[in-house]
Write a protein that holds these residues in place. Structure first.
Motif, PDB file in Angstrom:
ATOM      1  N   THR A   4       0.798  -1.228   0.000  1.00 25.16           N
ATOM      2  CA  THR A   4       0.000   0.000   0.000  1.00 25.16           C
ATOM      3  C   THR A   4       0.832   1.281   0.000  1.00 25.16           C
ATOM      4  OG1 THR A   4      -0.108  -0.048   2.414  1.00 25.16           O
ATOM      5  CG2 THR A   4      -1.914  -1.116   1.209  1.00 25.16           C
ATOM      6  N   GLN A   5       2.143   1.210   0.239  1.00 28.79           N
ATOM      7  CA  GLN A   5       2.933   2.429   0.365  1.00 28.79           C
ATOM      8  C   GLN A   5       3.524   2.902  -0.959  1.00 28.79           C
ATOM      9  OE1 GLN A   5       5.716   2.167   3.590  1.00 28.79           O
ATOM     10  NE2 GLN A   5       4.192   1.332   4.976  1.00 28.79           N
ATOM     11  N   PHE A   6       3.596   2.006  -1.934  1.00 29.02           N
ATOM     12  CA  PHE A   6       4.071   2.397  -3.254  1.00 29.02           C
ATOM     13  C   PHE A   6       3.432   1.488  -4.290  1.00 29.02           C
ATOM     14  CE2 PHE A   6       7.097  -0.725  -1.732  1.00 29.02           C
ATOM     15  CZ  PHE A   6       7.288  -1.556  -2.831  1.00 29.02           C
ATOM     16  N   GLY A   7       3.434   1.964  -5.526  1.00 25.55           N
ATOM     17  CA  GLY A   7       2.936   1.154  -6.630  1.00 25.55           C
ATOM     18  C   GLY A   7       4.100   0.602  -7.418  1.00 25.55           C
ATOM     19  N   ALA A   8       3.920  -0.569  -7.990  1.00 23.14           N
ATOM     20  CA  ALA A   8       4.892  -1.181  -8.898  1.00 23.14           C
ATOM     21  C   ALA A   8       4.094  -1.868  -9.991  1.00 23.14           C
ATOM     22  CB  ALA A   8       5.785  -2.168  -8.157  1.00 23.14           C
ATOM     23  N   TYR A  46       3.106  14.920 -15.277  1.00 24.79           N
ATOM     24  CA  TYR A  46       4.001  14.977 -14.112  1.00 24.79           C
ATOM     25  C   TYR A  46       3.140  15.013 -12.859  1.00 24.79           C
ATOM     26  CZ  TYR A  46       3.173  20.053 -14.304  1.00 24.79           C
ATOM     27  OH  TYR A  46       2.588  21.303 -14.350  1.00 24.79           O
ATOM     28  N   HIS A  47       3.718  14.494 -11.771  1.00 23.63           N
ATOM     29  CA  HIS A  47       3.022  14.387 -10.489  1.00 23.63           C
ATOM     30  C   HIS A  47       3.494  15.470  -9.529  1.00 23.63           C
ATOM     31  CE1 HIS A  47       1.274  10.407 -11.310  1.00 23.63           C
ATOM     32  NE2 HIS A  47       2.390  10.182 -11.983  1.00 23.63           N
ATOM     33  N   MET A  48       2.582  15.987  -8.753  1.00 20.59           N
ATOM     34  CA  MET A  48       2.942  16.998  -7.757  1.00 20.59           C
ATOM     35  C   MET A  48       3.514  16.380  -6.482  1.00 20.59           C
ATOM     36  SD  MET A  48       2.443  19.622  -9.497  1.00 20.59           S
ATOM     37  CE  MET A  48       2.919  20.760  -8.223  1.00 20.59           C
ATOM     38  N   LEU A  49       3.034  15.189  -6.070  1.00 19.55           N
ATOM     39  CA  LEU A  49       3.441  14.602  -4.790  1.00 19.55           C
ATOM     40  C   LEU A  49       4.091  13.228  -4.911  1.00 19.55           C
ATOM     41  CD1 LEU A  49       0.268  15.524  -2.686  1.00 19.55           C
ATOM     42  CD2 LEU A  49       2.448  16.755  -2.802  1.00 19.55           C
ATOM     43  N   GLU A  50       4.077  12.630  -6.077  1.00 17.28           N
ATOM     44  CA  GLU A  50       4.566  11.267  -6.224  1.00 17.28           C
ATOM     45  C   GLU A  50       5.833  11.203  -7.070  1.00 17.28           C
ATOM     46  OE1 GLU A  50       0.309   8.922  -5.849  1.00 17.28           O
ATOM     47  OE2 GLU A  50       1.266   9.026  -7.804  1.00 17.28           O
ATOM     48  N   ASP A  51       6.865  10.544  -6.525  1.00 19.16           N
ATOM     49  CA  ASP A  51       8.067  10.226  -7.292  1.00 19.16           C
ATOM     50  C   ASP A  51       7.772   9.027  -8.190  1.00 19.16           C
ATOM     51  OD1 ASP A  51       9.594  12.145  -5.929  1.00 19.16           O
ATOM     52  OD2 ASP A  51      10.430  10.687  -4.531  1.00 19.16           O
ATOM     53  N   GLU A  52       8.484   8.941  -9.322  1.00 19.73           N
ATOM     54  CA  GLU A  52       8.381   7.792 -10.221  1.00 19.73           C
ATOM     55  C   GLU A  52       9.778   7.325 -10.614  1.00 19.73           C
ATOM     56  OE1 GLU A  52       5.017   7.754 -13.421  1.00 19.73           O
ATOM     57  OE2 GLU A  52       5.759   9.798 -13.273  1.00 19.73           O
ATOM     58  N   PHE A  53       9.936   6.018 -10.735  1.00 18.42           N
ATOM     59  CA  PHE A  53      11.175   5.415 -11.203  1.00 18.42           C
ATOM     60  C   PHE A  53      10.792   4.297 -12.162  1.00 18.42           C
ATOM     61  CE2 PHE A  53      14.217   1.974 -11.087  1.00 18.42           C
ATOM     62  CZ  PHE A  53      15.423   2.622 -11.266  1.00 18.42           C
ATOM     63  N   LEU A  54      11.534   4.146 -13.266  1.00 18.36           N
ATOM     64  CA  LEU A  54      11.237   3.060 -14.191  1.00 18.36           C
ATOM     65  C   LEU A  54      12.515   2.456 -14.732  1.00 18.36           C
ATOM     66  CD1 LEU A  54      11.614   3.892 -17.475  1.00 18.36           C
ATOM     67  CD2 LEU A  54       9.739   5.403 -16.872  1.00 18.36           C
ATOM     68  N   ILE A  55      12.395   1.190 -15.137  1.00 20.84           N
ATOM     69  CA  ILE A  55      13.481   0.464 -15.787  1.00 20.84           C
ATOM     70  C   ILE A  55      12.899  -0.354 -16.925  1.00 20.84           C
ATOM     71  CG2 ILE A  55      13.369  -1.412 -14.093  1.00 20.84           C
ATOM     72  CD1 ILE A  55      16.433  -1.786 -14.587  1.00 20.84           C
ATOM     73  N   VAL A  56      13.527  -0.266 -18.095  1.00 25.33           N
ATOM     74  CA  VAL A  56      13.096  -1.039 -19.257  1.00 25.33           C
ATOM     75  C   VAL A  56      13.578  -2.478 -19.072  1.00 25.33           C
ATOM     76  CG1 VAL A  56      13.240  -1.276 -21.766  1.00 25.33           C
ATOM     77  CG2 VAL A  56      13.135   1.009 -20.735  1.00 25.33           C
ATOM     78  N   THR A  57      12.655  -3.428 -19.232  1.00 22.40           N
ATOM     79  CA  THR A  57      12.981  -4.843 -19.020  1.00 22.40           C
ATOM     80  C   THR A  57      12.954  -5.668 -20.303  1.00 22.40           C
ATOM     81  OG1 THR A  57      10.688  -5.410 -18.519  1.00 22.40           O
ATOM     82  CG2 THR A  57      12.102  -4.775 -16.652  1.00 22.40           C
ATOM     83  N   LEU A 106       9.176  -1.681 -15.969  1.00 23.18           N
ATOM     84  CA  LEU A 106       8.668  -1.707 -14.611  1.00 23.18           C
ATOM     85  C   LEU A 106       8.696  -0.283 -14.096  1.00 23.18           C
ATOM     86  CD1 LEU A 106       7.807  -3.317 -12.060  1.00 23.18           C
ATOM     87  CD2 LEU A 106      10.247  -3.391 -11.467  1.00 23.18           C
ATOM     88  N   VAL A 107       7.560   0.205 -13.624  1.00 20.35           N
ATOM     89  CA  VAL A 107       7.486   1.556 -13.047  1.00 20.35           C
ATOM     90  C   VAL A 107       7.098   1.422 -11.579  1.00 20.35           C
ATOM     91  CG1 VAL A 107       5.110   1.962 -13.855  1.00 20.35           C
ATOM     92  CG2 VAL A 107       6.575   3.899 -13.287  1.00 20.35           C
ATOM     93  N   ILE A 108       7.847   2.122 -10.744  1.00 20.18           N
ATOM     94  CA  ILE A 108       7.631   2.105  -9.300  1.00 20.18           C
ATOM     95  C   ILE A 108       7.445   3.543  -8.853  1.00 20.18           C
ATOM     96  CG2 ILE A 108       8.650   1.525  -7.062  1.00 20.18           C
ATOM     97  CD1 ILE A 108      10.346  -0.575  -8.643  1.00 20.18           C
ATOM     98  N   GLY A 109       6.460   3.787  -8.011  1.00 26.05           N
ATOM     99  CA  GLY A 109       6.237   5.152  -7.563  1.00 26.05           C
ATOM    100  C   GLY A 109       5.475   5.211  -6.257  1.00 26.05           C
ATOM    101  N   THR A 110       5.532   6.375  -5.671  1.00 29.58           N
ATOM    102  CA  THR A 110       4.788   6.657  -4.461  1.00 29.58           C
ATOM    103  C   THR A 110       3.303   6.414  -4.719  1.00 29.58           C
ATOM    104  OG1 THR A 110       6.359   8.477  -4.160  1.00 29.58           O
ATOM    105  CG2 THR A 110       4.467   8.424  -2.683  1.00 29.58           C
ATOM    106  N   ASP A 111       2.598   5.916  -3.728  1.00 31.55           N
ATOM    107  CA  ASP A 111       1.154   5.710  -3.853  1.00 31.55           C
ATOM    108  C   ASP A 111       0.464   6.611  -2.835  1.00 31.55           C
ATOM    109  OD1 ASP A 111      -1.282   4.772  -4.655  1.00 31.55           O
ATOM    110  OD2 ASP A 111      -1.087   2.816  -3.715  1.00 31.55           O
TER     111      ASP A 111
END
Length: 152
Positions: free
Chosen positions: A40-44, A60-71, A115-120
């Motif tokens: 529940t604390q982040f999305g993947a 773009y998000h105001m409160l959520e960081d995003e990170f991604l990696i091409v797989t 794969l994208v991971i970010g704040t939820d």
């Protein structure tokens, strides 16, 4: 931590965007891995793009960081400063509150995955750079409007 059998995670196609923007998401599928695991604390999410598909509208998000990696495969990162080729193992990160609209597009003739991971955050505002749209999420409920807040 239990292993996630990705083959058992449902694939969701399209988007939650209102029309006409939802129609532009054809060829995009997402598996909500963190949600499937009960996190529940982040999305993947594992996102799959067919040839010619884009992952989202530029945003773009105001409160959520995003990170991604091409797989798998390759795609193009499109942001305010231009385009960058992304191949397997390449990563990108987007800090919350930085007004740099971005998205990935598959301009190749092969399927690509990332794969994208970010704040939820249950309270968030997301701005869409190229279209007159924003989404405000309050206590987990998302409402899409025009940038001035008026309804579609």
């Amino acid at each position: 931590m239990p292993k996630i059998d990705i083959s058992q995670v449902p694939s969701v196609t399209g988007s939650s965007y209102p029309e006409p923007y939802n129609s532009e998401m054809e060829g995009r599928a997402s598996q909500r891995l963190a949600e499937h695991a009960g996190l529940t604390q982040f999305g993947a999410n594992m996102v799959t793009l067919a040839p010619g598909a884009k992952a989202s509208m530029r945003h773009y998000h105001m409160l959520e960081d995003e990170f991604l990696i091409v797989t798998q495969g390759s795609c193009t990162l499109v942001e305010d400063t231009g385009e960058t080729q992304m191949n397997v193992g390449d990563c990108a990160a987007f800090k919350a509150g930085v007004a740099n609209g971005h998205h990935l597009v598959n301009f190749t003739d092969q399927e690509t995955r990332f794969l994208v991971i970010g704040t939820d955050n249950p309270n968030e505002t997301c701005i869409y750079s190229d279209v007159d749209m924003k989404v405000v999420t309050t206590d987990g409920d998302a409402v899409f409007t025009r940038k001035d807040g008026s309804a579609f």
